[in-house]
Design an enzyme around this catalytic site. Structure first.
Site, PDB file in Angstrom:
ATOM      1  N   ARG A  70       0.822  -1.222   0.000  1.00 41.32           N
ATOM      2  CA  ARG A  70       0.000   0.000   0.000  1.00 41.32           C
ATOM      3  C   ARG A  70       0.851   1.266   0.000  1.00 41.32           C
ATOM      4  O   ARG A  70       0.521   2.266   0.642  1.00 41.32           O
ATOM      5  CB  ARG A  70      -0.946   0.044   1.212  1.00 41.32           C
ATOM      6  CG  ARG A  70      -1.998  -1.040   1.242  1.00 41.32           C
ATOM      7  CD  ARG A  70      -2.994  -0.893   0.097  1.00 41.32           C
ATOM      8  NE  ARG A  70      -4.093  -1.834   0.253  1.00 41.32           N
ATOM      9  CZ  ARG A  70      -4.042  -3.127  -0.083  1.00 41.32           C
ATOM     10  NH1 ARG A  70      -2.944  -3.623  -0.642  1.00 41.32           N
ATOM     11  NH2 ARG A  70      -5.085  -3.906   0.101  1.00 41.32           N
ATOM     12  N   SER A 109     -10.311  -0.261   3.379  1.00 39.26           N
ATOM     13  CA  SER A 109      -9.579  -0.442   4.639  1.00 39.26           C
ATOM     14  C   SER A 109      -9.078   0.915   5.117  1.00 39.26           C
ATOM     15  O   SER A 109      -8.445   1.644   4.360  1.00 39.26           O
ATOM     16  CB  SER A 109      -8.378  -1.356   4.435  1.00 39.26           C
ATOM     17  OG  SER A 109      -8.785  -2.622   3.987  1.00 39.26           O
ATOM     18  N   GLU A 123      -4.487   4.250   6.204  1.00 40.84           N
ATOM     19  CA  GLU A 123      -4.252   3.990   4.780  1.00 40.84           C
ATOM     20  C   GLU A 123      -4.638   5.164   3.879  1.00 40.84           C
ATOM     21  O   GLU A 123      -3.813   5.616   3.072  1.00 40.84           O
ATOM     22  CB  GLU A 123      -4.993   2.717   4.363  1.00 40.84           C
ATOM     23  CG  GLU A 123      -4.322   2.022   3.199  1.00 40.84           C
ATOM     24  CD  GLU A 123      -5.295   1.307   2.317  1.00 40.84           C
ATOM     25  OE1 GLU A 123      -5.946   1.971   1.492  1.00 40.84           O
ATOM     26  OE2 GLU A 123      -5.394   0.072   2.440  1.00 40.84           O
TER      27      GLU A 123
END
Ligand code: EPU
Length: 337
Positions: free
Chosen positions: A162, A236, A332
């Site tokens: 990520r 997420s 995130e």
């Protein structure tokens, strides 16, 4: 291309936000002239795609650029592999569907991920054992200083879980304009995710193909992840934290059912959803925000939440997970401004 003032910004978390100035780019050739325009030269610039991985706090100062360049094509065949090129303004899932229609496999596990193609490399999107980096060939990004294009190799993109060069090394300095991926004529299914593997094996022979796998991924996602159109969210909200083996071992002694995955370097990736659920936040709502009842890692906006409310709630979750497990969760989505 037209400049608009005080334009509302679409975002999947459904937060109220606007841009001081906003311009959608249909043609990347317009960028150098736009950046050289004296009224734009000194403005802060932000590139925003479909707003599926951001927490917007207020009006973004300066100019927000929305890449809207369209087009997908097969550049060339290399044996049983096809090099494809997609412009940044396409929706990621439209690209996945297009590639399957061309008879190309490799993106099926990444089905239904919200967002634009230009945003996909920024956070190296991933799901069900596949990351964008696994299929990546190169990309073209334009400098936001002068609009000049430059090609980036996989190494230069510094992809990690990520994360990428564009997210953490030079954030805000580039606009990705097109992405090239290498796909396969023949499906080599990635079935490391147990739930996906068992469902795939149970398919009748004629459905055991890339399209069949996409359908399974779509139904898995729909069963766990709320549709942002119905319940605003940004997927997420935290990364799955990676901890050293010693910390994993001591946590595992205290919590024998701890959900964790061993990494190649000996560390362990913990399931943040498990930590959040155990800390009591699954399905819990405070004011307008909460952690989703089916997937504790997804923060949802139930009503008219603001960016500040979202971040305050995320802090509560982060603090209680840190107190209970001594693990600090990293957010995130990108916070703007
Ligand atoms: N879990 C719980 N409770 C929950 C949720 C999860 O205990 O409420 C535990 C379970 O043990 C479960 C494990 O966590 O087996 C993993 O959960 P899940 O398979 O739902 O995946 P995830 O680790 O929570 C990651 C990605 C998702 C991606 C899925 C599938 C991150 C931050 N998230 O979630 O990506 O779709 O795996 O590959 O890595 C995103 O990035 O926005 C995203 C949705």
């Amino acid at each position: 291309m037209t400049l608009r003032g005080h334009a509302a910004l679409v975002n999947t978390l459904g937060l109220p936000a606007s841009a001081q100035w906003y311009a959608a780019l249909d043609d990347i050739a317009q960028l150098p002239a736009l950046l050289a325009n004296p009224s734009v030269t000194n403005l802060p610039l932000t590139v925003l795609g479909e707003g599926s991985n951001v927490v917007l706090r207020a009006e973004l100062p300066g100019l927000v650029l929305r890449p809207q360049m369209r087009g997908m094509r097969i550049v060339e065949w290399r044996g049983s592999q096809a090099l494809i090129e997609c412009q940044a303004g396409e929706s990621w899932d439209a690209l996945v569907q297009w590639s399957l229609k061309q008879g190309l496999a490799g993106l099926e596990n990444l089905s239904l991920i919200p967002g634009s193609v230009g945003a996909a490399p920024v956070q190296n999107i991933g799901a069900y054992g596949v990351e964008l980096a696994d299929r990546f060939d190169s990309l073209i990004a334009c400098s936001l200083q002068n609009g000049k294009p430059r090609s980036f190799s996989p190494q230069e993109c510094a992809f990690a879980y990520r994360d990428s060069f564009f997210k953490s090394v030079e954030p805000g300095a580039w606009m990705i304009s097109s992405v090239r991926l290498l796909l396969d004529r023949d499906l080599a299914p990635v079935l490391g995710y147990a739930d996906l593997a068992s469902r795939y094996q149970a398919l009748p022979d004629e459905q055991r193909n890339a399209t069949g796998l996409r359908e399974l991924v779509c139904s898995l996602r729909r069963s766990k992840l709320p549709d942002p159109a119905l319940l605003p969210n940004a997927g997420s909200f935290f990364k799955n934290p990676v901890v050293p083996a010693e910390q994993y071992t001591s946590l595992q002694l205290r919590y024998p059912d701890l959900a964790a995955y061993p990494q190649a370097d000996g560390s362990y990736k913990l399931a943040a959803g498990w930590l959040i659920e155990r800390a009591g936040w699954k399905g819990k709502r405070v004011g307008n925000v909460g952690m989703h009842a089916q997937q504790a890692l997804v923060l949802v906006n139930y009503a008219e939440a603001t960016g500040a409310e979202v971040l305050a709630f995320a802090d509560l979750v982060r603090q209680s997970v840190a107190e209970m497990f001594d693990v600090v969760l990293e957010q995130e989505p990108i916070i703007l401004p």
